[in-house]
Design a protein around this motif. Structure first.
Motif, mmCIF file in Angstrom:
data_model
loop_
_atom_site.group_PDB
_atom_site.id
_atom_site.type_symbol
_atom_site.label_atom_id
_atom_site.label_comp_id
_atom_site.label_asym_id
_atom_site.label_seq_id
_atom_site.Cartn_x
_atom_site.Cartn_y
_atom_site.Cartn_z
ATOM 1 N N THR A 47 0.843 -1.194 0.000
ATOM 2 C CA THR A 47 0.000 0.000 0.000
ATOM 3 C C THR A 47 0.878 1.243 0.000
ATOM 4 O OG1 THR A 47 -0.123 0.089 2.428
ATOM 5 C CG2 THR A 47 -1.867 -1.136 1.277
ATOM 6 N N VAL A 207 -4.114 6.988 5.517
ATOM 7 C CA VAL A 207 -4.989 6.205 4.650
ATOM 8 C C VAL A 207 -4.102 5.353 3.750
ATOM 9 C CG1 VAL A 207 -6.749 6.284 2.842
ATOM 10 C CG2 VAL A 207 -6.760 7.997 4.674
ATOM 11 N N VAL A 209 -3.550 3.361 0.440
ATOM 12 C CA VAL A 209 -4.038 3.216 -0.928
ATOM 13 C C VAL A 209 -3.385 1.967 -1.513
ATOM 14 C CG1 VAL A 209 -4.215 4.288 -3.201
ATOM 15 C CG2 VAL A 209 -4.195 5.717 -1.136
ATOM 16 N N TYR A 230 -12.587 8.767 -4.430
ATOM 17 C CA TYR A 230 -12.164 7.414 -4.052
ATOM 18 C C TYR A 230 -11.295 7.447 -2.799
ATOM 19 C CZ TYR A 230 -9.631 2.967 -4.258
ATOM 20 O OH TYR A 230 -9.059 1.756 -3.939
ATOM 21 N N LEU A 234 -11.947 5.650 0.821
ATOM 22 C CA LEU A 234 -10.933 4.852 1.511
ATOM 23 C C LEU A 234 -10.815 5.295 2.964
ATOM 24 C CD1 LEU A 234 -7.911 4.501 -0.972
ATOM 25 C CD2 LEU A 234 -9.442 2.688 -0.203
ATOM 26 N N ASP A 235 -10.729 6.593 3.177
ATOM 27 C CA ASP A 235 -10.605 7.119 4.534
ATOM 28 C C ASP A 235 -11.829 6.772 5.372
ATOM 29 O OD1 ASP A 235 -9.290 8.986 6.564
ATOM 30 O OD2 ASP A 235 -11.256 9.914 6.313
ATOM 31 N N ASN A 237 -13.846 4.314 5.118
ATOM 32 C CA ASN A 237 -13.889 2.892 5.448
ATOM 33 C C ASN A 237 -12.744 2.455 6.361
ATOM 34 O OD1 ASN A 237 -15.972 1.003 3.702
ATOM 35 N ND2 ASN A 237 -15.598 2.965 2.714
ATOM 36 N N GLN A 238 -11.584 3.079 6.225
ATOM 37 C CA GLN A 238 -10.431 2.685 7.034
ATOM 38 C C GLN A 238 -10.383 3.394 8.382
ATOM 39 O OE1 GLN A 238 -6.799 3.140 4.757
ATOM 40 N NE2 GLN A 238 -7.593 1.935 3.041
ATOM 41 N N LEU A 306 -15.933 -0.487 0.070
ATOM 42 C CA LEU A 306 -14.961 -0.832 -0.961
ATOM 43 C C LEU A 306 -15.211 -2.255 -1.451
ATOM 44 C CD1 LEU A 306 -11.819 0.563 0.877
ATOM 45 C CD2 LEU A 306 -13.223 1.745 -0.816
#
Length: 342
Positions: A47, A207, A209, A230, A234-235, A237-238, A306
């Motif tokens: 990542t 975050v 990726v 996007y 991501l942020d 969800n994480q 995601l």
């Protein structure tokens, strides 16, 4: 509404033409191969970790109209780099990717990748950036696609320098952009006090990726608004703030600095198979509600999760048929082969 629909279709057709040109010329495959090689020759990161303040303010800023988001000067760095033209945002993400390939967490990255290829260094920014650079009629001289692409990159370097996202140690020389250096992605650098970029450690709020965002071509084919949207998902969800993956209008505008138009690219991201969206009941496409109000503890916001393997697919193979479908029907639809199990 008809004019807006026609404008959207025209933009998609232009985007489709650019994608087709890049694919048929072999440029897309070449930049994907270069990204894969850069990762495998280096640290092969799973990542690319971005500081959370690259995407969002810790404390929400006041917005006059949440539809418009924050003024550009008050936006976090990722949103500030959104522009209908130019490649600064995309180029900056590639810089972060290269840093993770070549430097360990907690260590400073020293850029030695040239803008144009030469015989002494295996990688170049021209070789890593997929950009449709063609001659614009009307100029006195006809520049080749190679020259235009190099110009796009130097313009991106200038813009990132203006935003205090990189510095130019060779400014004032005959080669002012040589070995430019990345500054911290937090956006906290100033002209008086630049902060060198160091690859974030896992403990630092951030975050992650997936590397496939770079090696499978997404970084080069998503629009700037789709990309930052996007990253927002991501942020969300994480680093969950709520018990479900949603963002309110106030949070989207005040934290991430994004307009409602940028938020609405969740349609494209879902069609591309990057996220699954649970649409809010009684919410219209324009963001308004039928019988305004919420169920207890459940705000009227779309939920976006995601997709497990969406980012691992080849971006061109996914995006091209989606754009063809939109050009024909005016709707964002996921390809039939990707709908199984939805």
């Amino acid at each position: 509404m008809v004019n807006r629909s026609a404008t959207a279709t025209a933009k998609v057709r232009a985007r489709l033409d650019a994608l087709t040109t890049l694919r048929t010329s072999g440029a897309l495959a070449a930049v994907a191969d270069a990204a894969e090689e850069l990762a495998s020759r280096g640290r092969a990161p799973a990542t690319v970790r971005m500081r959370r303040t690259y995407l969002r303010h810790d404390e929400p800023r006041h917005v006059d109209r949440e539809r418009n988001g924050l003024p550009r000067t008050e936006q976090p760095p990722a949103a500030r780099l959104i522009a209908p033209r130019g490649v600064a945002g995309r180029f900056h993400l590639l810089l972060l990717f290269a840093a993770h390939c070549q430097a360990a967490p907690g260590h400073q990255w020293h850029n030695r990748i040239p803008i144009e290829p030469d015989s002494t260094r295996p990688f170049s920014w021209m070789g890593l950036l997929g950009a449709h650079a063609r001659h614009t009629p009307g100029g006195q001289r006809v520049a080749s696609p190679r020259v235009n692409k190099a110009r796009q990159i130097t313009e991106a370097v200038k813009k990132l320098h203006e935003h205090q996202m990189l510095e130019l140690p060779n400014a004032g020389t005959s080669r002012p952009f040589r070995d430019f250096q990345l500054l911290c992605d937090s956006g906290a650098s100033t002209k008086a006090a630049p902060i060198p970029y160091k690859v974030p450690r896992a403990a630092l709020p951030g975050v992650n990726v997936p590397t496939e965002f770079f090696t499978r071509g997404w970084v080069n084919l998503l629009t700037p608004s789709e990309t930052v949207s996007y990253l927002m998902w991501l942020d969300i969800n994480q680093n969950p703030v709520h018990d479900e993956p949603y963002v309110t209008g106030t949070e989207r505008a005040g934290h991430f600095g994004l307009s409602r138009d940028a938020y609405e690219t969740h349609r494209q991201l879902e069609a591309f198979g990057l996220i699954d969206v649970e649409a809010a009941a009684d919410r219209y496409d324009d963001g308004k509600y039928a019988d305004y109000g919420t169920e207890a503890g459940r705000p009227i916001c779309h939920r976006a999760t995601l997709t497990p393997d969406g980012i691992t697919r080849d971006a061109a193979a996914v995006i091209e048929p989606v754009l063809h479908a939109f050009a024909a029907h005016g709707t964002w639809d996921r390809p039939l082969a990707m709908r199984t199990g939805r």
